[in-house]
Design an enzyme around this catalytic site. Sequence first.
Site, PDB file in Angstrom:
ATOM      1  N   HIS A  31      -3.113  -7.172   2.599  1.00 22.32           N
ATOM      2  CA  HIS A  31      -3.878  -7.296   3.851  1.00 22.32           C
ATOM      3  C   HIS A  31      -4.118  -5.914   4.447  1.00 22.32           C
ATOM      4  CE1 HIS A  31      -5.398  -9.577   7.360  1.00 22.32           C
ATOM      5  NE2 HIS A  31      -5.093  -8.440   7.984  1.00 22.32           N
ATOM      6  N   CYS A  32      -5.313  -5.414   4.232  1.00 21.20           N
ATOM      7  CA  CYS A  32      -5.714  -4.159   4.861  1.00 21.20           C
ATOM      8  C   CYS A  32      -7.225  -4.224   5.064  1.00 21.20           C
ATOM      9  CB  CYS A  32      -5.306  -2.965   4.005  1.00 21.20           C
ATOM     10  SG  CYS A  32      -5.893  -3.084   2.317  1.00 21.20           S
ATOM     11  N   TYR A  49     -14.953  -5.051  19.322  1.00 23.69           N
ATOM     12  CA  TYR A  49     -14.309  -3.747  19.538  1.00 23.69           C
ATOM     13  C   TYR A  49     -14.974  -2.717  18.641  1.00 23.69           C
ATOM     14  CZ  TYR A  49     -11.873  -4.730  15.119  1.00 23.69           C
ATOM     15  OH  TYR A  49     -11.588  -5.033  13.805  1.00 23.69           O
ATOM     16  N   THR A  77     -13.474  -7.795  11.607  1.00 21.89           N
ATOM     17  CA  THR A  77     -14.500  -8.404  12.472  1.00 21.89           C
ATOM     18  C   THR A  77     -15.493  -7.376  13.013  1.00 21.89           C
ATOM     19  OG1 THR A  77     -13.039  -8.239  14.397  1.00 21.89           O
ATOM     20  CG2 THR A  77     -13.018 -10.325  13.168  1.00 21.89           C
ATOM     21  N   ARG A 124     -12.763 -15.297   4.998  1.00 24.04           N
ATOM     22  CA  ARG A 124     -11.836 -15.407   6.127  1.00 24.04           C
ATOM     23  C   ARG A 124     -12.483 -16.222   7.240  1.00 24.04           C
ATOM     24  NH1 ARG A 124      -9.539 -10.493   9.898  1.00 24.04           N
ATOM     25  NH2 ARG A 124      -7.374 -11.150  10.016  1.00 24.04           N
ATOM     26  N   TYR A 157      -7.056 -17.092  10.161  1.00 25.14           N
ATOM     27  CA  TYR A 157      -6.416 -16.285  11.204  1.00 25.14           C
ATOM     28  C   TYR A 157      -6.521 -17.045  12.516  1.00 25.14           C
ATOM     29  CZ  TYR A 157      -4.862 -12.096  13.704  1.00 25.14           C
ATOM     30  OH  TYR A 157      -4.151 -11.201  14.464  1.00 25.14           O
ATOM     31  N   HIS A 181      -0.451 -13.283   8.919  1.00 26.32           N
ATOM     32  CA  HIS A 181       0.593 -12.880   9.869  1.00 26.32           C
ATOM     33  C   HIS A 181       1.469 -14.051  10.337  1.00 26.32           C
ATOM     34  CE1 HIS A 181      -2.274  -9.788   9.458  1.00 26.32           C
ATOM     35  NE2 HIS A 181      -2.941  -9.940  10.580  1.00 26.32           N
ATOM     36  N   ASP A 256      -1.827  -4.128   6.936  1.00 29.72           N
ATOM     37  CA  ASP A 256      -2.820  -4.292   8.008  1.00 29.72           C
ATOM     38  C   ASP A 256      -3.453  -2.964   8.422  1.00 29.72           C
ATOM     39  OD1 ASP A 256      -4.438  -5.829   9.711  1.00 29.72           O
ATOM     40  OD2 ASP A 256      -3.148  -5.436  11.421  1.00 29.72           O
TER      41      ASP A 256
HETATM   42  C1  0GY Z   1      -5.735  -7.991  11.676  1.00 28.68           C
HETATM   43  C2  0GY Z   1      -5.630  -8.370  13.073  1.00 28.68           C
HETATM   44  C3  0GY Z   1      -6.577  -8.194  14.049  1.00 28.68           C
HETATM   45  C4  0GY Z   1      -7.945  -7.856  13.846  1.00 28.68           C
HETATM   46  C5  0GY Z   1      -8.712  -8.202  12.795  1.00 28.68           C
HETATM   47  O1  0GY Z   1     -10.700  -8.325  11.633  1.00 28.68           O
HETATM   48  C6  0GY Z   1     -10.158  -7.952  12.668  1.00 28.68           C
HETATM   49  O2  0GY Z   1     -10.750  -7.392  13.582  1.00 28.68           O
HETATM   50  O3  0GY Z   1      -8.207  -8.828  11.767  1.00 28.68           O
HETATM   51  C7  0GY Z   1      -6.148  -8.412  15.443  1.00 28.68           C
HETATM   52  O4  0GY Z   1      -6.745  -7.808  16.358  1.00 28.68           O
HETATM   53  O5  0GY Z   1      -5.184  -9.183  15.663  1.00 28.68           O
HETATM   54  O6  0GY Z   1      -5.393  -8.770  10.791  1.00 28.68           O
HETATM   55  O7  0GY Z   1      -6.164  -6.881  11.417  1.00 28.68           O
END
Ligand code: 0GY
Length: 304
Positions: A31-32, A49, A77, A124, A157, A181, A256
């Site tokens: 997971h990265c 963001y 995201t 995802r 997620y 997670h 991550d």
């Molecule tokens: C993660 C957790 C987060 C963000 C994202 O794709 C993403 O923006 O996964 C988070 O903010 O909890 O797994 O990287």
Amino acid sequence: MSSLKTAGWLDWYQNPSRPTFRLPPGTVDAHCHVFGPQAEFPFAPERKYTPCDGGKDELFALRDHLGVARNVIVQATCHGADNTAMVDAVRAASGRARGIATVRPDIGEHELLELDAAGVRGVRFNFVRRLVDTSPKEDLSTIAKKVAPLGWHVVLYFESADLPELEGFFGSLPTPLVVDHMGRPDVTQPVGGPQFIRFLRFVDANDVWVKVSCPERLSVTGPAALNGERHAYTDVVPFGRRVVAEFPDRVLWGTDWPHPNLTDHMPDDGLLVDHVPQVAVTAEQQRKLLVDNPMSLYWPGEDV
Ligand code: 0GY
């Protein structure tokens, strides 16, 4: 034109320490992400963001520094459903990376096959409201039906409080399921309390794979080392240990990196590696978590 980073957002840790724990040969960071670089791969207009850059070259440098062999790069995201940066990174890894994409329900078979050829092995579905406007369940079902014949899985997620509302839908999906997670437990509640037990039963009933990842995101006590040892995020340890002990053949681990959306501290990735033997306490558990399980999911039939 490049966008400014979200205020208060911390950059990934420069010069991470060298872990004390030696990762076994063939370890997969399952997971990265990659962020941009935005001059080459602009972020999506609908993102919630704007991160700093964290491109494939830095990811591969971290991989080599930590002693990781392979990566699973999950579409972040901030790139929306434009998988270009993730796919570019997966291709550049020459077989040492797989990808998890974000796709829309109208995606065509040709595009899916191209993603598959590049090394993508799943999609995802994100239910975390601060990150996305979650797609309607019908759209997600459509996507799952399209990717199932490719042998892909769905990465989920979500916040632990939302599991009761979502688990029926998750159980209806036709693909293997992987949860990010540990389903984001509230680690101030007991590991044997109703919330985490419900998660464990969901995992058991649906043969779910679980990422034992992100202690830094779940922890309330934070990275403070215990007795000068490299034991950080101690409040998360019982949760990770429980998942590894109950489901040794379906747990995965990941850094991550580059750690989106952290504002109070940024983890030292070397310290995150030293968290692993806290949760996987035997050599056999460690080998399954770090090598055997991710290899069977992402590189089936390939030697380490
Ligand atoms: C993660 C957790 C987060 C963000 C994202 O794709 C993403 O923006 O996964 C988070 O903010 O909890 O797994 O990287």
